[in-house]
Design a protein around this motif. Structure first.
Motif, PDB file in Angstrom:
ATOM      1  N   ALA A  42       0.822  -1.225   0.000  1.00  0.00           N
ATOM      2  CA  ALA A  42       0.000   0.000   0.000  1.00  0.00           C
ATOM      3  C   ALA A  42       0.850   1.267   0.000  1.00  0.00           C
ATOM      4  O   ALA A  42       0.468   2.294   0.575  1.00  0.00           O
ATOM      5  N   GLY A  43       2.019   1.199  -0.652  1.00  0.00           N
ATOM      6  CA  GLY A  43       2.895   2.356  -0.726  1.00  0.00           C
ATOM      7  C   GLY A  43       3.451   2.791   0.621  1.00  0.00           C
ATOM      8  O   GLY A  43       3.951   3.904   0.770  1.00  0.00           O
ATOM      9  N   LYS A  44       3.391   1.896   1.618  1.00  0.00           N
ATOM     10  CA  LYS A  44       3.841   2.202   2.996  1.00  0.00           C
ATOM     11  C   LYS A  44       3.259   3.536   3.473  1.00  0.00           C
ATOM     12  O   LYS A  44       3.976   4.433   3.916  1.00  0.00           O
ATOM     13  N   SER A  45       1.932   3.614   3.387  1.00  0.00           N
ATOM     14  CA  SER A  45       1.270   4.883   3.697  1.00  0.00           C
ATOM     15  C   SER A  45       0.142   4.747   4.718  1.00  0.00           C
ATOM     16  O   SER A  45      -0.590   5.696   4.965  1.00  0.00           O
ATOM     17  N   TRP A 263      -0.004 -14.087  15.137  1.00  0.00           N
ATOM     18  CA  TRP A 263       0.091 -12.630  15.116  1.00  0.00           C
ATOM     19  C   TRP A 263       1.479 -12.121  14.748  1.00  0.00           C
ATOM     20  O   TRP A 263       1.627 -11.009  14.250  1.00  0.00           O
ATOM     21  N   GLY A 264       2.499 -12.920  14.970  1.00  0.00           N
ATOM     22  CA  GLY A 264       3.852 -12.443  14.724  1.00  0.00           C
ATOM     23  C   GLY A 264       4.469 -12.876  13.410  1.00  0.00           C
ATOM     24  O   GLY A 264       5.304 -12.160  12.843  1.00  0.00           O
ATOM     25  N   PHE A 265       4.068 -14.066  12.900  1.00  0.00           N
ATOM     26  CA  PHE A 265       4.774 -14.622  11.743  1.00  0.00           C
ATOM     27  C   PHE A 265       3.827 -15.122  10.659  1.00  0.00           C
ATOM     28  O   PHE A 265       4.179 -15.974   9.854  1.00  0.00           O
ATOM     29  N   ASN A 266       2.629 -14.587  10.650  1.00  0.00           N
ATOM     30  CA  ASN A 266       1.620 -14.962   9.670  1.00  0.00           C
ATOM     31  C   ASN A 266       1.543 -13.842   8.634  1.00  0.00           C
ATOM     32  O   ASN A 266       1.165 -12.727   8.952  1.00  0.00           O
ATOM     33  N   GLN A 267       1.886 -14.150   7.398  1.00  0.00           N
ATOM     34  CA  GLN A 267       2.035 -13.116   6.377  1.00  0.00           C
ATOM     35  C   GLN A 267       0.792 -12.252   6.225  1.00  0.00           C
ATOM     36  O   GLN A 267       0.872 -11.027   6.150  1.00  0.00           O
ATOM     37  N   TYR A 268      -0.391 -12.863   6.159  1.00  0.00           N
ATOM     38  CA  TYR A 268      -1.570 -12.047   5.858  1.00  0.00           C
ATOM     39  C   TYR A 268      -2.002 -11.196   7.049  1.00  0.00           C
ATOM     40  O   TYR A 268      -2.808 -10.276   6.898  1.00  0.00           O
ATOM     41  N   ILE A 269      -1.437 -11.449   8.219  1.00  0.00           N
ATOM     42  CA  ILE A 269      -1.668 -10.585   9.371  1.00  0.00           C
ATOM     43  C   ILE A 269      -0.587  -9.509   9.451  1.00  0.00           C
ATOM     44  O   ILE A 269      -0.863  -8.304   9.487  1.00  0.00           O
ATOM     45  N   ILE A 270       0.653  -9.914   9.455  1.00  0.00           N
ATOM     46  CA  ILE A 270       1.756  -8.981   9.699  1.00  0.00           C
ATOM     47  C   ILE A 270       1.965  -8.033   8.517  1.00  0.00           C
ATOM     48  O   ILE A 270       2.558  -6.953   8.673  1.00  0.00           O
ATOM     49  N   GLN A 271       1.460  -8.381   7.346  1.00  0.00           N
ATOM     50  CA  GLN A 271       1.721  -7.583   6.151  1.00  0.00           C
ATOM     51  C   GLN A 271       1.218  -6.149   6.280  1.00  0.00           C
ATOM     52  O   GLN A 271       1.862  -5.202   5.845  1.00  0.00           O
ATOM     53  N   ARG A 272       0.045  -5.968   6.931  1.00  0.00           N
ATOM     54  CA  ARG A 272      -0.469  -4.594   7.047  1.00  0.00           C
ATOM     55  C   ARG A 272       0.352  -3.757   8.021  1.00  0.00           C
ATOM     56  O   ARG A 272       0.418  -2.542   7.890  1.00  0.00           O
ATOM     57  N   THR A 273       1.024  -4.366   8.996  1.00  0.00           N
ATOM     58  CA  THR A 273       1.887  -3.582   9.882  1.00  0.00           C
ATOM     59  C   THR A 273       3.151  -3.141   9.150  1.00  0.00           C
ATOM     60  O   THR A 273       3.736  -2.110   9.483  1.00  0.00           O
ATOM     61  N   LEU A 274       3.583  -3.924   8.156  1.00  0.00           N
ATOM     62  CA  LEU A 274       4.758  -3.564   7.376  1.00  0.00           C
ATOM     63  C   LEU A 274       4.462  -2.421   6.402  1.00  0.00           C
ATOM     64  O   LEU A 274       5.378  -1.834   5.842  1.00  0.00           O
ATOM     65  N   ALA A 275       3.162  -2.132   6.225  1.00  0.00           N
ATOM     66  CA  ALA A 275       2.755  -1.083   5.286  1.00  0.00           C
ATOM     67  C   ALA A 275       2.515   0.250   5.983  1.00  0.00           C
ATOM     68  O   ALA A 275       1.953   1.173   5.397  1.00  0.00           O
ATOM     69  N   ALA A 276       2.947   0.386   7.236  1.00  0.00           N
ATOM     70  CA  ALA A 276       2.708   1.607   8.006  1.00  0.00           C
ATOM     71  C   ALA A 276       3.606   2.746   7.542  1.00  0.00           C
ATOM     72  O   ALA A 276       4.668   2.534   6.951  1.00  0.00           O
ATOM     73  N   LYS A 277       3.168   3.962   7.871  1.00  0.00           N
ATOM     74  CA  LYS A 277       3.981   5.145   7.587  1.00  0.00           C
ATOM     75  C   LYS A 277       5.288   5.100   8.349  1.00  0.00           C
ATOM     76  O   LYS A 277       6.323   5.581   7.880  1.00  0.00           O
ATOM     77  N   SER A 278       5.229   4.560   9.580  1.00  0.00           N
ATOM     78  CA  SER A 278       6.410   4.517  10.438  1.00  0.00           C
ATOM     79  C   SER A 278       6.215   3.430  11.475  1.00  0.00           C
ATOM     80  O   SER A 278       5.123   2.869  11.626  1.00  0.00           O
TER      81      SER A 278
END
Length: 545
Positions: A42-45, A263-278
């Motif tokens: 998501a453009g890390k946004s 919650w820690g190592f499941n791609q479809y869960i953790i992926q949205r935290t990797l897309a954060a602004k910071s």
């Protein structure tokens, strides 16, 4: 109650709205074509509130709403330990895992395996995760969602099952295949609001009608008096559901394995935290999700207990004529997963039924979209780019993601009807995921926090964990599956330590992760939120022990 024209209009408006929003938020800006970061992250946004809402939308799907309500019928409030312990787990993930993942600028969890260990192990785990998402997660979510719609809109005999499967798939595909994670995350904000609203309406209406006298508070008092044993969080060995939730082990044993892995190592869960602004924005989103986790049992577990009370009153007779036929199979077994759809159909008035079905569809579609995006991300970034087309353009990369998601969806549609003989699908998911999650969790924990962990130790650990898990499952030991997961984790760590110490001549592995106290420093908002959540969880367990 039948599904009326008004319900159909409400449900159709939801479908049109969610597809429209998904396509609009993910449209290409003028002069800019989607690249891999846009499509997969998501453009890390993403802001904190979108992250938190999207985490819950990805998590709460048919297996939670339908499956956990069914387990509420069978087990009671004890099944809520997945939610309340999940809130605590989210705090741990936010403080100790996210700082490392975001600092490494990851797209996928397998990518971390490559950076810490090697490409071979990354590829093995990537293939495993794709298989797990397609054949377990996607399939079960689609089946339970289609089954619920068949029960609500039809007669529950399976005549609408295949049409419901195709319909759910088309709604999810309509915006997620085009827009990627941005479409998924931004529509999740609306879907979580609808989910909470629809879930609360269902619970409160059912509580009001659970006794002839009426009244929400009286209804809660009534179900507590009639089914007091269903409000025990910690089950003893005499409980027939002890094998699924083995007493105190849910607090100090295998439940940690299930939750930390998920919650820690499941791609479809953790992926949205990797897309954060910071990082700070991502951690705020984690806290928001943890708060929402605390109220989810009110939406998904209490309805199951209400149905249990209606199904069997103190004198052993059903309160509602014909209810026995809804849940009891010809062989005498109980169809627990019919609980939530039946409750909706019996108690909700026209219009509200359409709204709650839309909320249910929102939960299903958001999870489907999340899983599809994650399957596409892992295959494209971890298999297609390194092995098939190393020089792929952004357009080719995004298109491959769309093709992968489409194929995964078609496989899930074909496989979903095969689950019709499973009595408690939520427990089925936990049990079979538990065969592999302890080994993967052990590899990640040791790779993150023990510098001497070697690649050879990790590979032997993963392979050994599957053998250990199968032995514990098949041997006549009578171990609950959560205990099996806990023992598998411990024995896998022993293997990793043993192999690493005997194969690593250095004090630390060359690819070891280096952290300092500063790495795990969190701001006051995260800390205060964490303390409040921990106190609330402690109070809930003290009250319902």
């Amino acid at each position: 109650m039948t599904f009326t024209a008004l319900d159909t209009i409400v449900f159709s408006l939801y479908c049109a709205l969610i597809i429209g929003i998904g396509l609009w938020v993910s449209r290409d800006k003028e002069g800019h074509q989607k690249n891999a970061e846009d499509y997969f992250l998501a453009g890390k946004s993403l802001p904190w509130w979108a992250i938190g809402a999207s985490l819950i939308a990805a998590n709460i799907s048919a297996e939670q709403i339908i499956g956990m309500s069914g387990s509420g019928f069978a087990v009671g409030l004890a099944i809520a330990t997945y939610e309340w312990m999940g809130a605590v787990t989210l705090i741990i993930v936010g403080k100790y895992l996210l700082p490392i993942f975001i600092e490494k600028e990851l797209y996928t969890i397998p990518e971390f395996v490559e950076k810490r260990f090697n490409t071979t192990l990354k590829t093995i785990l990537a293939i495993f995760w794709i298989g797990l998402f397609v054949f377990v997660n996607l399939t079960t979510v689609m089946f339970l969602g289609a089954k619920a719609i068949d029960t609500i809109m039809g007669t529950g005999d399976g005549s609408l099952l295949i049409y419901a499967l195709i319909g759910l798939a088309l709604i999810a595909a309509a915006y997620s295949l085009y827009g990627g994670l941005a479409a998924v995350a931004w529509t999740d904000v609306l879907q979580v609001g609808l989910l909470v609203l629809g879930g609360l309406v269902t619970t409160l209406v059912a509580l009001y009608h659970v006794t002839p006298e009426g009244g929400i508070l009286y209804g809660f008092q009534h179900i507590y008096e009639v089914a007091g044993d269903k409000f025990n969080m910690i089950l003893d060995r005499s409980n027939p559901e002890f094998q699924n939730l083995p007493g105190i082990a849910v607090l100090i044993g295998g439940m940690w394995v299930a939750n930390l892995y998920y919650w820690g190592f499941n791609q479809y869960i953790i992926q949205r935290t990797l897309a954060a602004k910071s990082l700070k924005e991502s951690q705020k989103g984690i806290i928001f999700a943890a708060v929402l986790k605390l109220i989810i049992p009110l939406i998904v577990v209490i309805p199951g207990i209400i149905v249990y009370v209606l199904y069997t009153q103190p004198d052993g007779t059903a309160q509602i004529p014909g209810i026995i036929d809804v849940f009891q199979n010809p062989d005498g077994s109980i169809e627990y997963d019919n609980a939530y759809p039946w409750l909706m159909k019996v108690f909700l008035s026209p219009g509200f039924l359409g709204l709650v079905v839309a909320a249910l569809a929102a939960a299903i579609v958001s999870s489907l979209a999340s899983m599809l995006n994650s399957v596409a991300t892992i295959f494209t970034m971890d298999i297609y780019l390194p092995y098939i087309n190393k020089n792929a353009t952004d357009k080719q990369t995004v298109n491959m993601g769309r093709i992968t998601a489409t194929i995964a969806l078609l496989i899930a549609i074909f496989m979903a009807p095969q689950l019709q003989s499973v009595p408690q699908v939520f427990q089925y998911i936990q049990e079979y995921t538990g065969l592999v999650s302890p080994g993967i969790l052990a590899v990640f924990l040791m790779g993150l926090f023990w510098k001497q962990t070697t690649t050879k130790g990790a590979i032997y650990g993963v392979l050994g964990s599957i053998i250990i898990a199968l032995i514990l499952k098949l041997a006549p030991l009578g171990l609950p599956f959560l205990d099996q997961m806990y023992y598998t984790l411990i024995l896998t760590i022993v293997i990793i330590v043993g192999v690493s110490l005997t194969t690593n001549p250095y004090n630390e592995d060359p690819k070891a992760i280096h952290t300092t106290a500063e790495t795990f420093k969190t701001d006051s908002a995260f800390n205060i939120g964490s303390y409040v959540i921990l106190m609330l969880v402690a109070v809930l367990y003290a009250v319902f022990w």
